[in-house]
Motif scaffolding. Structure first.
Motif, PDB file in Angstrom:
ATOM      1  N   PHE A 291       0.768  -1.027  -0.017  1.00 61.36           N
ATOM      2  CA  PHE A 291      -0.023  -0.022  -0.242  1.00 61.36           C
ATOM      3  C   PHE A 291       0.785   1.043   0.179  1.00 61.36           C
ATOM      4  O   PHE A 291       0.769   2.176  -0.573  1.00 61.36           O
ATOM      5  N   GLU A 292       1.923   1.298   0.825  1.00 56.32           N
ATOM      6  CA  GLU A 292       2.684   2.450   0.953  1.00 56.32           C
ATOM      7  C   GLU A 292       3.617   2.610  -0.308  1.00 56.32           C
ATOM      8  O   GLU A 292       3.877   3.763  -0.760  1.00 56.32           O
ATOM      9  N   GLY A 293       3.781   1.309  -0.969  1.00 57.48           N
ATOM     10  CA  GLY A 293       4.769   1.506  -2.098  1.00 57.48           C
ATOM     11  C   GLY A 293       3.754   2.029  -3.256  1.00 57.48           C
ATOM     12  O   GLY A 293       4.440   2.982  -4.051  1.00 57.48           O
ATOM     13  N   ALA A 294       2.607   1.975  -3.319  1.00 53.85           N
ATOM     14  CA  ALA A 294       1.592   2.293  -4.289  1.00 53.85           C
ATOM     15  C   ALA A 294       1.504   4.059  -4.277  1.00 53.85           C
ATOM     16  O   ALA A 294       1.441   4.709  -5.203  1.00 53.85           O
ATOM     17  N   HIS A 295       1.437   4.174  -2.882  1.00 56.19           N
ATOM     18  CA  HIS A 295       1.279   5.517  -2.480  1.00 56.19           C
ATOM     19  C   HIS A 295       2.622   6.314  -2.967  1.00 56.19           C
ATOM     20  O   HIS A 295       2.458   7.590  -3.639  1.00 56.19           O
ATOM     21  N   ALA A 296       3.661   5.718  -2.689  1.00 56.18           N
ATOM     22  CA  ALA A 296       4.852   6.544  -2.988  1.00 56.18           C
ATOM     23  C   ALA A 296       5.037   6.592  -4.388  1.00 56.18           C
ATOM     24  O   ALA A 296       5.587   7.621  -4.981  1.00 56.18           O
ATOM     25  N   GLU A 297       4.784   5.603  -5.148  1.00 57.19           N
ATOM     26  CA  GLU A 297       4.880   5.543  -6.640  1.00 57.19           C
ATOM     27  C   GLU A 297       4.209   6.665  -7.483  1.00 57.19           C
ATOM     28  O   GLU A 297       4.522   7.261  -8.153  1.00 57.19           O
TER      29      GLU A 297
ATOM     30  N   ASN B 260     -11.120   8.374 -17.851  1.00 51.62           N
ATOM     31  CA  ASN B 260     -10.984   6.662 -17.760  1.00 51.62           C
ATOM     32  C   ASN B 260     -12.047   6.305 -16.711  1.00 51.62           C
ATOM     33  O   ASN B 260     -11.589   4.883 -16.204  1.00 51.62           O
ATOM     34  N   VAL B 261     -12.905   6.673 -16.232  1.00 55.19           N
ATOM     35  CA  VAL B 261     -13.715   6.263 -15.265  1.00 55.19           C
ATOM     36  C   VAL B 261     -15.140   5.948 -15.877  1.00 55.19           C
ATOM     37  O   VAL B 261     -15.800   6.680 -16.355  1.00 55.19           O
ATOM     38  N   LEU B 262     -15.686   4.708 -15.588  1.00 48.91           N
ATOM     39  CA  LEU B 262     -17.025   4.587 -15.896  1.00 48.91           C
ATOM     40  C   LEU B 262     -17.453   3.793 -14.706  1.00 48.91           C
ATOM     41  O   LEU B 262     -17.278   3.127 -13.973  1.00 48.91           O
TER      42      LEU B 262
ATOM     43  N   PRO C 241      -3.471   8.867  -2.732  1.00 46.92           N
ATOM     44  CA  PRO C 241      -3.856   7.806  -1.875  1.00 46.92           C
ATOM     45  C   PRO C 241      -4.495   6.563  -2.532  1.00 46.92           C
ATOM     46  O   PRO C 241      -4.650   6.394  -3.520  1.00 46.92           O
ATOM     47  N   HIS C 242      -3.894   5.419  -2.055  1.00 44.09           N
ATOM     48  CA  HIS C 242      -4.407   3.929  -2.625  1.00 44.09           C
ATOM     49  C   HIS C 242      -3.792   3.571  -3.636  1.00 44.09           C
ATOM     50  O   HIS C 242      -4.386   2.838  -4.584  1.00 44.09           O
ATOM     51  N   GLY C 243      -2.939   4.326  -4.515  1.00 48.41           N
ATOM     52  CA  GLY C 243      -2.401   3.955  -5.838  1.00 48.41           C
ATOM     53  C   GLY C 243      -3.418   4.294  -6.864  1.00 48.41           C
ATOM     54  O   GLY C 243      -2.700   4.044  -7.953  1.00 48.41           O
ATOM     55  N   TYR C 244      -4.121   5.044  -6.791  1.00 48.37           N
ATOM     56  CA  TYR C 244      -5.169   5.264  -7.969  1.00 48.37           C
ATOM     57  C   TYR C 244      -4.317   6.444  -8.824  1.00 48.37           C
ATOM     58  O   TYR C 244      -3.743   7.378  -8.255  1.00 48.37           O
ATOM     59  N   HIS C 245      -4.210   6.449 -10.132  1.00 41.31           N
ATOM     60  CA  HIS C 245      -3.734   7.530 -10.966  1.00 41.31           C
ATOM     61  C   HIS C 245      -4.681   7.708 -11.973  1.00 41.31           C
ATOM     62  O   HIS C 245      -5.279   6.676 -12.414  1.00 41.31           O
ATOM     63  N   ALA C 246      -4.528   8.645 -12.902  1.00 44.21           N
ATOM     64  CA  ALA C 246      -5.247   8.983 -13.885  1.00 44.21           C
ATOM     65  C   ALA C 246      -5.080   7.920 -15.165  1.00 44.21           C
ATOM     66  O   ALA C 246      -6.065   8.012 -16.180  1.00 44.21           O
ATOM     67  N   GLY C 247      -3.875   7.492 -15.287  1.00 46.55           N
ATOM     68  CA  GLY C 247      -3.617   6.500 -16.414  1.00 46.55           C
ATOM     69  C   GLY C 247      -4.355   5.205 -16.159  1.00 46.55           C
ATOM     70  O   GLY C 247      -4.435   4.314 -17.119  1.00 46.55           O
TER      71      GLY C 247
ATOM     72  N   ALA D  71     -16.962   7.666  -7.584  1.00 46.90           N
ATOM     73  CA  ALA D  71     -16.615   8.172  -9.030  1.00 46.90           C
ATOM     74  C   ALA D  71     -16.163   9.446  -9.246  1.00 46.90           C
ATOM     75  O   ALA D  71     -15.211   9.808  -9.599  1.00 46.90           O
ATOM     76  N   LEU D  72     -16.963  10.362  -8.539  1.00 50.50           N
ATOM     77  CA  LEU D  72     -16.761  11.777  -8.409  1.00 50.50           C
ATOM     78  C   LEU D  72     -15.333  12.112  -7.537  1.00 50.50           C
ATOM     79  O   LEU D  72     -14.599  12.683  -8.253  1.00 50.50           O
ATOM     80  N   SER D  73     -15.128  11.181  -6.778  1.00 56.32           N
ATOM     81  CA  SER D  73     -14.066  11.335  -5.821  1.00 56.32           C
ATOM     82  C   SER D  73     -12.778  11.314  -6.721  1.00 56.32           C
ATOM     83  O   SER D  73     -11.741  11.659  -6.645  1.00 56.32           O
ATOM     84  N   LEU D  74     -12.906  10.204  -7.466  1.00 58.00           N
ATOM     85  CA  LEU D  74     -11.640   9.734  -8.297  1.00 58.00           C
ATOM     86  C   LEU D  74     -11.648  10.936  -9.333  1.00 58.00           C
ATOM     87  O   LEU D  74     -10.388  11.061  -9.779  1.00 58.00           O
ATOM     88  N   ALA D  75     -12.628  11.391 -10.151  1.00 58.33           N
ATOM     89  CA  ALA D  75     -12.439  12.101 -11.095  1.00 58.33           C
ATOM     90  C   ALA D  75     -11.836  13.557 -10.477  1.00 58.33           C
ATOM     91  O   ALA D  75     -10.859  14.311 -11.255  1.00 58.33           O
TER      92      ALA D  75
END
Length: 179
Positions: A75-81, A118-120, A85-91, A105-109
């Protein structure tokens, strides 16, 4: 818990078990008879339910702690990368299933600086029912559509292939973006 004076005896027993399994395998492969002592040991292990044929269901405290540490490090590795938070990214292409008021979904956007391309997000409820059930849903859906995210109503994930069809159509661009 193994008392300090008995650790050597426990290791020896574990070693005997490994040796017995190895010897049994070698006897099976070679086609030679297995010794009577080994047969007795195997029969008693089966009677005890300790024949090595079952999955390990009860984990030791050490194993549980190591698993927790591994999950925390991932979890921390994904956050650092990603820095998010939680390793989500726009790609990432993200499919939100069973959204009620579409707030996740709105919080991700929002997390992706307003780019929800990229969100459905899908909901089991029909559009009218969902908008009636959740007072803020209309505003949230409008914001999602404005960000480029996909919002689909009336998608039953238990229906064979329904979710796959909607997701494929969305990411292939067959649906009008934001609609």
């Amino acid at each position: 818990f193994v008392p300090p004076g008995r650790r050597r005896a426990y290791r020896a027993m574990a070693k005997k078990g490994r040796v017995a399994r190895i010897l049994t395998t070698l006897h099976r492969v070679a086609g030679t008879p297995v010794s009577e002592a080994l047969k007795r040991r195997q029969r008693s292990a089966v009677q005890r339910g300790d024949a090595g044929t079952r999955e390990r269901k009860d984990k030791s405290r050490w194993r549980k702690r190591k698993d927790r540490e591994r999950r925390k490090a991932a979890f921390e590795g994904a956050h650092a990368e990603t820095g998010l938070p939680h390793g989500y990214h726009a790609g990432m292409t993200i499919l939100c299933v069973g959204e009620g008021d579409f707030s996740f979904a709105l919080s991700l956007a929002t997390l992706f600086d307003g780019d929800g391309a990229n969100v459905l997000a899908t909901s089991l409820d029909r559009r009218g029912l969902a908008l009636d059930a959740y007072p803020d849903a209309a505003d949230v859906v409008d914001a999602l559509e404005a960000s480029g995210a996909g919002v689909r109503f009336g998608i039953d994930v238990e229906e064979d292939g329904a979710l796959e069809r909607v997701a494929r159509a969305w990411w292939k661009g067959e649906f009008e973006r934001g609609g």
